[in-house]
Write a protein that holds these residues in place. Structure first.
Motif, mmCIF file in Angstrom:
data_model
loop_
_atom_site.group_PDB
_atom_site.id
_atom_site.type_symbol
_atom_site.label_atom_id
_atom_site.label_comp_id
_atom_site.label_asym_id
_atom_site.label_seq_id
_atom_site.Cartn_x
_atom_site.Cartn_y
_atom_site.Cartn_z
ATOM 1 N N LEU B 63 44.012 -17.684 51.230
ATOM 2 C CA LEU B 63 44.874 -17.031 51.342
ATOM 3 C C LEU B 63 47.023 -18.227 51.136
ATOM 4 C CD1 LEU B 63 43.567 -14.303 53.540
ATOM 5 C CD2 LEU B 63 43.561 -14.194 50.342
ATOM 6 N N GLY B 64 47.159 -17.723 50.536
ATOM 7 C CA GLY B 64 48.800 -18.711 50.705
ATOM 8 C C GLY B 64 49.559 -17.935 49.781
ATOM 9 N N MET B 65 50.885 -18.466 49.886
ATOM 10 C CA MET B 65 52.277 -17.785 48.435
ATOM 11 C C MET B 65 52.762 -19.259 48.656
ATOM 12 S SD MET B 65 52.634 -13.407 49.930
ATOM 13 C CE MET B 65 54.037 -13.546 48.470
ATOM 14 N N PRO B 66 52.391 -20.302 47.795
ATOM 15 C CA PRO B 66 53.602 -20.951 47.936
ATOM 16 C C PRO B 66 54.514 -21.072 47.286
ATOM 17 C CG PRO B 66 50.760 -21.452 46.942
ATOM 18 C CD PRO B 66 51.847 -20.172 47.015
ATOM 19 N N GLY B 67 55.769 -21.720 48.038
ATOM 20 C CA GLY B 67 57.639 -20.975 47.534
ATOM 21 C C GLY B 67 56.795 -21.659 45.859
ATOM 22 N N PRO B 68 58.544 -21.465 45.567
ATOM 23 C CA PRO B 68 59.431 -21.351 44.099
ATOM 24 C C PRO B 68 59.085 -23.084 43.603
ATOM 25 C CG PRO B 68 60.707 -20.839 45.243
ATOM 26 C CD PRO B 68 59.953 -21.089 46.445
ATOM 27 N N GLU B 69 59.641 -24.076 44.729
ATOM 28 C CA GLU B 69 60.351 -25.537 43.870
ATOM 29 C C GLU B 69 59.353 -25.827 44.029
ATOM 30 O OE1 GLU B 69 63.228 -26.050 44.105
ATOM 31 O OE2 GLU B 69 63.682 -23.570 44.610
ATOM 32 N N PRO B 70 59.320 -27.065 43.234
ATOM 33 C CA PRO B 70 58.541 -28.013 42.724
ATOM 34 C C PRO B 70 57.367 -28.997 43.820
ATOM 35 C CG PRO B 70 60.721 -28.617 41.170
ATOM 36 C CD PRO B 70 60.779 -27.405 42.342
ATOM 37 N N ILE B 71 58.420 -28.994 44.736
ATOM 38 C CA ILE B 71 57.879 -29.468 46.012
ATOM 39 C C ILE B 71 56.800 -28.490 46.203
ATOM 40 C CG2 ILE B 71 59.589 -28.476 47.860
ATOM 41 C CD1 ILE B 71 57.282 -31.914 48.579
ATOM 42 N N ASP B 72 56.540 -27.523 46.239
ATOM 43 C CA ASP B 72 55.704 -26.164 46.413
ATOM 44 C C ASP B 72 55.052 -25.911 45.364
ATOM 45 O OD1 ASP B 72 57.594 -25.116 49.082
ATOM 46 O OD2 ASP B 72 58.582 -24.122 47.381
ATOM 47 N N LYS B 73 54.424 -26.017 44.544
ATOM 48 C CA LYS B 73 54.177 -26.372 43.355
ATOM 49 C C LYS B 73 53.092 -27.903 43.584
ATOM 50 C CE LYS B 73 55.659 -23.587 40.706
ATOM 51 N NZ LYS B 73 55.000 -22.069 40.974
ATOM 52 N N MET B 74 53.765 -28.894 44.150
ATOM 53 C CA MET B 74 52.813 -29.799 44.510
ATOM 54 C C MET B 74 51.768 -29.896 46.081
ATOM 55 S SD MET B 74 52.068 -33.192 44.004
ATOM 56 C CE MET B 74 52.923 -34.488 43.379
ATOM 57 N N CYS B 75 52.496 -29.171 46.864
ATOM 58 C CA CYS B 75 51.577 -28.353 48.859
ATOM 59 C C CYS B 75 50.755 -28.061 47.590
ATOM 60 C CB CYS B 75 52.666 -27.623 49.291
ATOM 61 S SG CYS B 75 53.820 -29.016 50.013
ATOM 62 N N ALA B 76 50.480 -26.639 47.264
ATOM 63 C CA ALA B 76 49.837 -26.041 46.530
ATOM 64 C C ALA B 76 49.026 -26.892 45.925
ATOM 65 C CB ALA B 76 50.239 -24.993 45.452
ATOM 66 N N HIS B 77 49.131 -27.547 44.501
ATOM 67 C CA HIS B 77 48.248 -28.752 44.269
ATOM 68 C C HIS B 77 47.257 -29.620 44.790
ATOM 69 C CE1 HIS B 77 46.330 -31.530 41.521
ATOM 70 N NE2 HIS B 77 46.806 -32.546 42.178
ATOM 71 N N GLU B 78 47.776 -29.883 46.338
ATOM 72 C CA GLU B 78 47.461 -30.408 47.540
ATOM 73 C C GLU B 78 46.300 -29.636 48.079
ATOM 74 O OE1 GLU B 78 51.141 -33.898 47.586
ATOM 75 O OE2 GLU B 78 50.904 -32.670 49.004
ATOM 76 N N ALA B 79 46.855 -28.457 48.658
ATOM 77 C CA ALA B 79 46.061 -27.830 48.474
ATOM 78 C C ALA B 79 44.413 -27.250 48.976
ATOM 79 C CB ALA B 79 46.783 -26.494 49.588
ATOM 80 N N SER B 80 44.739 -27.144 46.896
ATOM 81 C CA SER B 80 43.608 -26.678 46.116
ATOM 82 C C SER B 80 43.058 -27.435 46.194
ATOM 83 C CB SER B 80 44.057 -26.338 44.918
ATOM 84 O OG SER B 80 45.118 -25.233 44.715
ATOM 85 N N THR B 81 42.998 -28.996 45.917
ATOM 86 C CA THR B 81 42.316 -29.945 45.578
ATOM 87 C C THR B 81 41.705 -30.286 46.790
ATOM 88 O OG1 THR B 81 43.972 -31.774 44.735
ATOM 89 C CG2 THR B 81 42.015 -32.328 45.311
ATOM 90 N N GLY B 82 42.247 -30.056 48.078
ATOM 91 C CA GLY B 82 41.647 -30.400 49.931
ATOM 92 C C GLY B 82 40.373 -29.260 49.788
ATOM 93 N N LEU B 83 40.742 -28.011 48.905
ATOM 94 C CA LEU B 83 39.957 -26.716 49.122
ATOM 95 C C LEU B 83 38.282 -26.867 48.412
ATOM 96 C CD1 LEU B 83 42.809 -23.559 48.744
ATOM 97 C CD2 LEU B 83 40.805 -24.542 50.904
ATOM 98 N N ILE B 84 38.753 -27.676 47.314
ATOM 99 C CA ILE B 84 37.698 -27.995 46.351
ATOM 100 C C ILE B 84 36.816 -28.795 47.394
ATOM 101 C CG2 ILE B 84 37.007 -29.079 44.131
ATOM 102 C CD1 ILE B 84 39.021 -27.846 43.002
ATOM 103 N N GLN B 85 37.360 -30.039 47.550
ATOM 104 C CA GLN B 85 36.907 -30.963 48.821
ATOM 105 C C GLN B 85 35.922 -30.845 49.631
ATOM 106 O OE1 GLN B 85 40.064 -33.484 49.311
ATOM 107 N NE2 GLN B 85 38.435 -34.780 49.729
ATOM 108 N N VAL B 86 36.488 -29.077 50.421
ATOM 109 C CA VAL B 86 35.623 -28.842 51.613
ATOM 110 C C VAL B 86 34.567 -28.254 50.607
ATOM 111 C CG1 VAL B 86 35.895 -26.646 53.309
ATOM 112 C CG2 VAL B 86 37.798 -28.133 53.125
#
Lengths: 187, 187, 187, 187, 187
Positions: B63-86
């Protein structure tokens, strides 16, 4: 019986799984389909891996309809990256069939595209599984799944046989058409 | 007891973990929840992996609530990629529930969205764990978590049952509704 | 003694490693810090992995200050992806603390931000290592490292305790404050 | 016989596989080519891995012609990422030869580019397999496959020998030219 | 003898490999360099991995000059991602030295940048291999390879010693300078 996995989503707005199964059944009678459904495209990779490692599937079709927003495109990208990873971890082909919500003007056109692309890729799955040499015969011929084939550069567009059109003729006839196609490509 | 992992963040502005637990408890009495909290979404992947490998969880909600900025979107992307890897490393489903800060106009609407999406995905977790065949019954029906379902192409929108609405009726009744839903989908 | 790894860069324009060590020492006397420095953020992942696998660190802080250009953002993204991979390969948390050069208007403000974010994340490391249940007490409360906390949706902003402010009071008092904070969150 | 893998696609609009085989045969008589064809570039990684692990290929050429749309660029990116992963999993070089549909103005020019790039990279494959030291002789010389070489900075452009031009002279002569080239680079 | 790997490309327009070797030889007499050259940056990762796993290199320098177009930036990104993966698979540092074609106004300036950045990173390799503690002395000092150092925030720019400038004085003197530098940083 060769086992083929099919995974689709509840997010999609067209029953791609059903179209894939129907198309596969048209081409082969010795294929057993194992189907799973997950919420969205990001859930596809692990579902495909489970079908390969626990259900003995030799090849898998991963079906999805990503939405039209940037965040949806990113989800599709993450899913695709995961699907490639699964293939490398299992030495097994997964044919990804994604239909993007912004690829068509109307809901009706989008549904048709979803069906056609699914069927044409299901045919690719059939070829990879049973007649991989026929794909080599089509190398460099500008095949497009769902849309009209582009054909090789500098020649007239070559319309692809098989896929959705073939199914109009039923299973046996379709296979005959496919055999002719193989011959044509060899000629 | 089936063990379900739940990981949320201190970065989020809504207690998504609580909503997920509450929803799961509504649907099943034989589920034990193991909850962890991390600072942000990029800390989710390893926390999920630890719940699977060291706490014996069969499925996890991230569960997460990424912020609205481009950097937040990138963090969410990195997290999602990691979640798929797991998921691929553990052969275990992780249902990612991300609510982006710019998805709603007001704080109140955002809170409602966070609760609804969390609950509807917690219901997906329940289905994946105990009734995966019901997801196949919903294949291609345009389910949306948190928002109104879009429904299949070319038909009227199909409102989804289960999730937040279901919880209004309490656990037992919700399960009854769910049973009917399964029947409807089969019909 | 619990071993905590700290990796920072020569590219950064603030001694984040020193701030992290100082903050950790404020909260715990039984922590041994192992510090490494690498040229840039892309060198962080393997350095963190070596601290975990060869130096026995139970958790690592990865510190960096990516530049303001698109290429710098891409480097940070690659580094973050690598840091997540390391966590999954080692089943160990790495808390990434990146301060982007374009987050502040002046050098002075940027230095303050770098110190505050580093200290508040060092405090998160302390919690993950010794009191993970306190993070759950803060779930969904909109914590922000370096900036003012946003707080939960629809409520007044909740200022976070611990981190840089806590250090003003020294180790023992800070821990007392933390204990109160835990109580408040429980209440 | 050294085994070289070649994988191309039915999506491409030029028979890149045929050009690659033809070029390789021009340079060496002790190479056995194993060819596979897949639908699109995202299917290349696992096909390359299978050629390496099951067919004993020492090096592989991955051939594709991504389309001109953003989604096509993303597919190419995903494929490239996968191809690098395969190399790292197998400790084997895969030379990626992608020709993007928007690199040329006309179909005719695109076909010429596809042939030239394929041939020049097939020559690189030959060098990596049999004469890696010749690549070091060309280090920093601004080689471009398909287009005119850019040459080293601050000097006149150095036209590269080998590749498509060399094939005009047939196999034996081409090898003689190559030998001279090696000598020139050493001089 | 400590073994250091160096991989560069034929795509680059400057002989970065030669500069790296020259710089390394200036600082140490007990280093043996193993050099490989590949066509482009996407071929670097597996070449680095082979140097580590088959040639016993303890650290590797990966040298490249990505072009100015978006597709070139993407290639560089893919290469960087791969280089990080190799480091994590081998627990070995790889120092990436990329000089982008659009970083300088003229060919002459670009060549100077390529040489300076290569030499300063070769010096980093030397430090990582033999004096890692000196990097910690430089933590947070805003080092920039190829360009003037930025220095720590809020202080005058600190010009870095070592790298290209140091080589003007020859090996022995350079090492003396380095020793002083270490002392200065400690002071």
């Amino acid at each position: 019986m060769r086992r083929v996995g099919i995974v689709d989503t509840t997010f999609a707005r067209f029953d791609m799984g059903k179209a894939a199964i129907d198309e596969l059944m048209t081409h082969a009678t010795d294929i057993k389909v194992v189907r799973r459904t997950v919420p969205g495209v990001k859930d596809l990779p692990v579902a495909c891996k489970l079908l390969i490692e626990r259900e003995g599937c030799e090849i898998v079709v991963a079906l999805g309809m990503p939405g039209p927003e940037p965040i949806d495109k990113m989800c599709a990208h993450e899913a695709s990256t995961g699907l490639i990873q699964v293939q490398l971890m299992t030495n097994t082909h997964i044919i990804e069939v994604f239909v993007h919500a912004d690829e068509a003007e109307s809901q009706e056109e989008l549904a048709k595209l979803a069906e056609k692309r699914t069927r044409e890729h299901a045919y690719n799955v059939y070829l990879l599984l049973k007649h991989p040499e026929r794909l080599t015969e089509m190398a460099g011929t500008g095949q497009r799944q769902g849309w009209k084939d582009e054909g090789p550069l500098g020649k007239r567009d070559v319309k692809r046989k098989g896929g959705q059109d073939a199914t109009k003729h039923g299973g046996a006839e379709a296979k005959a058409v496919t055999a002719v196609e193989g011959a044509v490509h060899r000629g």
